[in-house]
Write a protein that holds these residues in place. Sequence first.
Motif, PDB file in Angstrom:
ATOM      1  N   ASN A  74     -44.866 -14.347  72.188  1.00 46.23           N
ATOM      2  CA  ASN A  74     -45.037 -14.883  70.886  1.00 46.23           C
ATOM      3  C   ASN A  74     -45.939 -13.933  70.308  1.00 46.23           C
ATOM      4  OD1 ASN A  74     -45.692 -16.472  68.717  1.00 46.23           O
ATOM      5  ND2 ASN A  74     -45.422 -18.378  69.633  1.00 46.23           N
ATOM      6  N   THR A  75     -45.495 -13.243  69.246  1.00 40.48           N
ATOM      7  CA  THR A  75     -46.420 -12.275  68.644  1.00 40.48           C
ATOM      8  C   THR A  75     -47.425 -12.703  67.779  1.00 40.48           C
ATOM      9  OG1 THR A  75     -45.307 -12.185  66.658  1.00 40.48           O
ATOM     10  CG2 THR A  75     -44.650 -10.581  68.138  1.00 40.48           C
ATOM     11  N   GLY A  76     -47.281 -14.158  67.448  1.00 37.52           N
ATOM     12  CA  GLY A  76     -48.386 -14.620  66.353  1.00 37.52           C
ATOM     13  C   GLY A  76     -47.937 -14.168  65.223  1.00 37.52           C
ATOM     14  N   LEU A  77     -48.758 -14.827  63.967  1.00 41.08           N
ATOM     15  CA  LEU A  77     -48.449 -14.180  62.757  1.00 41.08           C
ATOM     16  C   LEU A  77     -48.978 -12.861  62.187  1.00 41.08           C
ATOM     17  CD1 LEU A  77     -51.406 -15.062  60.928  1.00 41.08           C
ATOM     18  CD2 LEU A  77     -50.604 -17.241  61.401  1.00 41.08           C
ATOM     19  N   ARG A  78     -50.082 -12.488  63.113  1.00 36.91           N
ATOM     20  CA  ARG A  78     -50.860 -11.079  62.759  1.00 36.91           C
ATOM     21  C   ARG A  78     -49.788  -9.959  62.772  1.00 36.91           C
ATOM     22  NH1 ARG A  78     -56.623 -12.677  64.753  1.00 36.91           N
ATOM     23  NH2 ARG A  78     -57.162 -14.102  62.732  1.00 36.91           N
ATOM     24  N   PHE A  79     -48.723 -10.184  63.248  1.00 35.36           N
ATOM     25  CA  PHE A  79     -47.420  -9.117  63.377  1.00 35.36           C
ATOM     26  C   PHE A  79     -47.018  -8.832  62.155  1.00 35.36           C
ATOM     27  CE2 PHE A  79     -43.101  -8.141  63.347  1.00 35.36           C
ATOM     28  CZ  PHE A  79     -42.911  -7.055  64.292  1.00 35.36           C
ATOM     29  N   LEU A  80     -47.243  -9.848  61.283  1.00 39.23           N
ATOM     30  CA  LEU A  80     -46.731  -9.700  59.874  1.00 39.23           C
ATOM     31  C   LEU A  80     -47.522  -8.946  58.884  1.00 39.23           C
ATOM     32  CD1 LEU A  80     -44.984 -13.210  59.570  1.00 39.23           C
ATOM     33  CD2 LEU A  80     -43.822 -10.939  59.936  1.00 39.23           C
ATOM     34  N   ASN A  81     -48.678  -8.718  59.357  1.00 38.22           N
ATOM     35  CA  ASN A  81     -49.797  -7.906  58.679  1.00 38.22           C
ATOM     36  C   ASN A  81     -49.281  -6.393  58.665  1.00 38.22           C
ATOM     37  OD1 ASN A  81     -51.538  -9.773  58.022  1.00 38.22           O
ATOM     38  ND2 ASN A  81     -52.851  -9.469  59.768  1.00 38.22           N
ATOM     39  N   GLY A  82     -48.287  -5.964  59.522  1.00 36.97           N
ATOM     40  CA  GLY A  82     -47.881  -4.404  59.703  1.00 36.97           C
ATOM     41  C   GLY A  82     -46.294  -4.443  59.501  1.00 36.97           C
ATOM     42  N   PHE A  83     -45.546  -5.757  59.481  1.00 41.76           N
ATOM     43  CA  PHE A  83     -44.187  -5.675  59.425  1.00 41.76           C
ATOM     44  C   PHE A  83     -43.455  -6.605  58.491  1.00 41.76           C
ATOM     45  CE2 PHE A  83     -45.262  -3.586  63.494  1.00 41.76           C
ATOM     46  CZ  PHE A  83     -44.456  -2.576  63.333  1.00 41.76           C
ATOM     47  N   ASP A  84     -42.597  -6.304  57.774  1.00 43.04           N
ATOM     48  CA  ASP A  84     -41.629  -7.440  57.002  1.00 43.04           C
ATOM     49  C   ASP A  84     -40.412  -7.601  58.123  1.00 43.04           C
ATOM     50  OD1 ASP A  84     -43.037  -7.217  54.712  1.00 43.04           O
ATOM     51  OD2 ASP A  84     -42.041  -5.734  53.996  1.00 43.04           O
ATOM     52  N   VAL A  85     -40.063  -8.594  58.219  1.00 42.73           N
ATOM     53  CA  VAL A  85     -38.966  -8.945  59.037  1.00 42.73           C
ATOM     54  C   VAL A  85     -38.013  -9.782  58.006  1.00 42.73           C
ATOM     55  CG1 VAL A  85     -40.352  -9.328  61.079  1.00 42.73           C
ATOM     56  CG2 VAL A  85     -39.916 -11.250  59.679  1.00 42.73           C
ATOM     57  N   LEU A  86     -36.618  -9.568  58.649  1.00 42.53           N
ATOM     58  CA  LEU A  86     -35.468 -10.266  58.014  1.00 42.53           C
ATOM     59  C   LEU A  86     -34.681 -10.774  59.098  1.00 42.53           C
ATOM     60  CD1 LEU A  86     -33.703 -10.566  55.534  1.00 42.53           C
ATOM     61  CD2 LEU A  86     -32.290  -8.739  56.344  1.00 42.53           C
ATOM     62  N   TYR A  87     -34.264 -12.158  58.997  1.00 45.34           N
ATOM     63  CA  TYR A  87     -33.608 -12.696  60.001  1.00 45.34           C
ATOM     64  C   TYR A  87     -32.501 -13.647  59.369  1.00 45.34           C
ATOM     65  CZ  TYR A  87     -32.411 -16.360  63.451  1.00 45.34           C
ATOM     66  OH  TYR A  87     -31.589 -17.375  64.282  1.00 45.34           O
ATOM     67  N   ASP A  88     -31.291 -13.029  59.946  1.00 43.48           N
ATOM     68  CA  ASP A  88     -30.005 -13.555  59.634  1.00 43.48           C
ATOM     69  C   ASP A  88     -29.406 -14.582  60.397  1.00 43.48           C
ATOM     70  OD1 ASP A  88     -27.191 -14.303  58.825  1.00 43.48           O
ATOM     71  OD2 ASP A  88     -26.601 -12.160  58.931  1.00 43.48           O
ATOM     72  N   ALA A  89     -29.691 -15.878  60.275  1.00 49.30           N
ATOM     73  CA  ALA A  89     -29.542 -16.894  61.329  1.00 49.30           C
ATOM     74  C   ALA A  89     -27.938 -17.359  61.375  1.00 49.30           C
ATOM     75  CB  ALA A  89     -30.189 -18.412  60.814  1.00 49.30           C
ATOM     76  N   ASP A  90     -27.003 -16.794  60.411  1.00 55.03           N
ATOM     77  CA  ASP A  90     -25.670 -16.973  60.635  1.00 55.03           C
ATOM     78  C   ASP A  90     -25.092 -15.877  61.404  1.00 55.03           C
ATOM     79  OD1 ASP A  90     -25.644 -19.460  59.104  1.00 55.03           O
ATOM     80  OD2 ASP A  90     -25.487 -18.181  57.148  1.00 55.03           O
ATOM     81  N   GLY A  91     -25.490 -14.641  61.093  1.00 53.93           N
ATOM     82  CA  GLY A  91     -24.845 -13.541  61.697  1.00 53.93           C
ATOM     83  C   GLY A  91     -25.550 -13.081  62.904  1.00 53.93           C
ATOM     84  N   GLY A  92     -26.769 -13.514  63.244  1.00 54.99           N
ATOM     85  CA  GLY A  92     -27.531 -13.190  64.416  1.00 54.99           C
ATOM     86  C   GLY A  92     -27.990 -11.937  64.196  1.00 54.99           C
ATOM     87  N   TYR A  93     -28.568 -11.507  63.208  1.00 57.03           N
ATOM     88  CA  TYR A  93     -29.446 -10.268  63.027  1.00 57.03           C
ATOM     89  C   TYR A  93     -30.886 -10.287  62.558  1.00 57.03           C
ATOM     90  CZ  TYR A  93     -24.970  -7.999  62.469  1.00 57.03           C
ATOM     91  OH  TYR A  93     -23.595  -7.574  62.824  1.00 57.03           O
ATOM     92  N   PHE A  94     -31.840  -9.295  63.142  1.00 56.40           N
ATOM     93  CA  PHE A  94     -32.912  -9.671  63.024  1.00 56.40           C
ATOM     94  C   PHE A  94     -33.448  -8.081  62.462  1.00 56.40           C
ATOM     95  CE2 PHE A  94     -37.543 -10.075  63.797  1.00 56.40           C
ATOM     96  CZ  PHE A  94     -37.846 -11.293  63.476  1.00 56.40           C
ATOM     97  N   GLY A  95     -34.084  -7.694  61.446  1.00 54.56           N
ATOM     98  CA  GLY A  95     -34.620  -6.416  61.129  1.00 54.56           C
ATOM     99  C   GLY A  95     -36.199  -6.451  60.821  1.00 54.56           C
ATOM    100  N   PHE A  96     -36.744  -5.153  60.766  1.00 54.07           N
ATOM    101  CA  PHE A  96     -38.103  -4.897  60.741  1.00 54.07           C
ATOM    102  C   PHE A  96     -38.185  -3.897  59.738  1.00 54.07           C
ATOM    103  CE2 PHE A  96     -37.241  -5.899  65.097  1.00 54.07           C
ATOM    104  CZ  PHE A  96     -38.194  -6.874  65.392  1.00 54.07           C
ATOM    105  N   ARG A  97     -39.178  -3.861  58.957  1.00 53.38           N
ATOM    106  CA  ARG A  97     -39.728  -2.976  57.892  1.00 53.38           C
ATOM    107  C   ARG A  97     -41.075  -2.733  58.016  1.00 53.38           C
ATOM    108  NH1 ARG A  97     -38.329  -3.460  51.982  1.00 53.38           N
ATOM    109  NH2 ARG A  97     -40.066  -5.117  52.031  1.00 53.38           N
ATOM    110  N   ARG A  98     -41.856  -1.647  58.397  1.00 55.62           N
ATOM    111  CA  ARG A  98     -43.181  -1.071  58.329  1.00 55.62           C
ATOM    112  C   ARG A  98     -43.935  -1.435  57.121  1.00 55.62           C
ATOM    113  NH1 ARG A  98     -47.308  -0.149  62.061  1.00 55.62           N
ATOM    114  NH2 ARG A  98     -46.117   0.463  63.620  1.00 55.62           N
ATOM    115  N   ARG A  99     -44.884  -2.068  57.088  1.00 50.25           N
ATOM    116  CA  ARG A  99     -45.294  -2.083  55.554  1.00 50.25           C
ATOM    117  C   ARG A  99     -46.566  -0.881  55.532  1.00 50.25           C
ATOM    118  NH1 ARG A  99     -47.524  -7.857  55.141  1.00 50.25           N
ATOM    119  NH2 ARG A  99     -46.709  -7.798  52.834  1.00 50.25           N
TER     120      ARG A  99
END
Length: 137
Positions: free
Chosen positions: A112-137
């Motif tokens: 469980n990364t915790g929220l500080r992971f989001l200081n370095g990455f944007d994430v996209l979660y598609d709950a319907d299709g089951g996709y998870f994406g990352f973009r470095r900030r």
Amino acid sequence: KLDPHPDIPGEWQGVPVCITVNGQAPGACGRALVDTGVSAMYLTLPTGAVDGAVTSDDDGRSQFLPGTRLGFTFPGRGSEPAAAYDIVIGDESRLSPGNVTLNTRRPEPFVNTGLRFLNGFDVLYDADGGYFGFRRR
């Protein structure tokens, strides 16, 4: 693309991740949860993956030694990872959690990364299709 949950129709398993301790390849591969509700990291690794990098606290719980490097690689579609980052126990980088709670009693690697992971990455979660994406900030 996330794997479907084997027991709950319409749900997805966690994001695949491989975790290394002090660069020890090949690492322990399991699942991750990017959690926006906690500043700590919760990490489950088999005992063999943390040999030489842990000590016991006053209550007998395992904890990482200061200076231990933890590496996290999230596989992508090809040979390049979708995302990867390192933290060092005791450092105060923008990705470092407030603390790391280590569990070595369960066999399946998990973070469980915790929220500080989001200081370095944007994430996209598609709950319907089951996709998870990352973009470095």
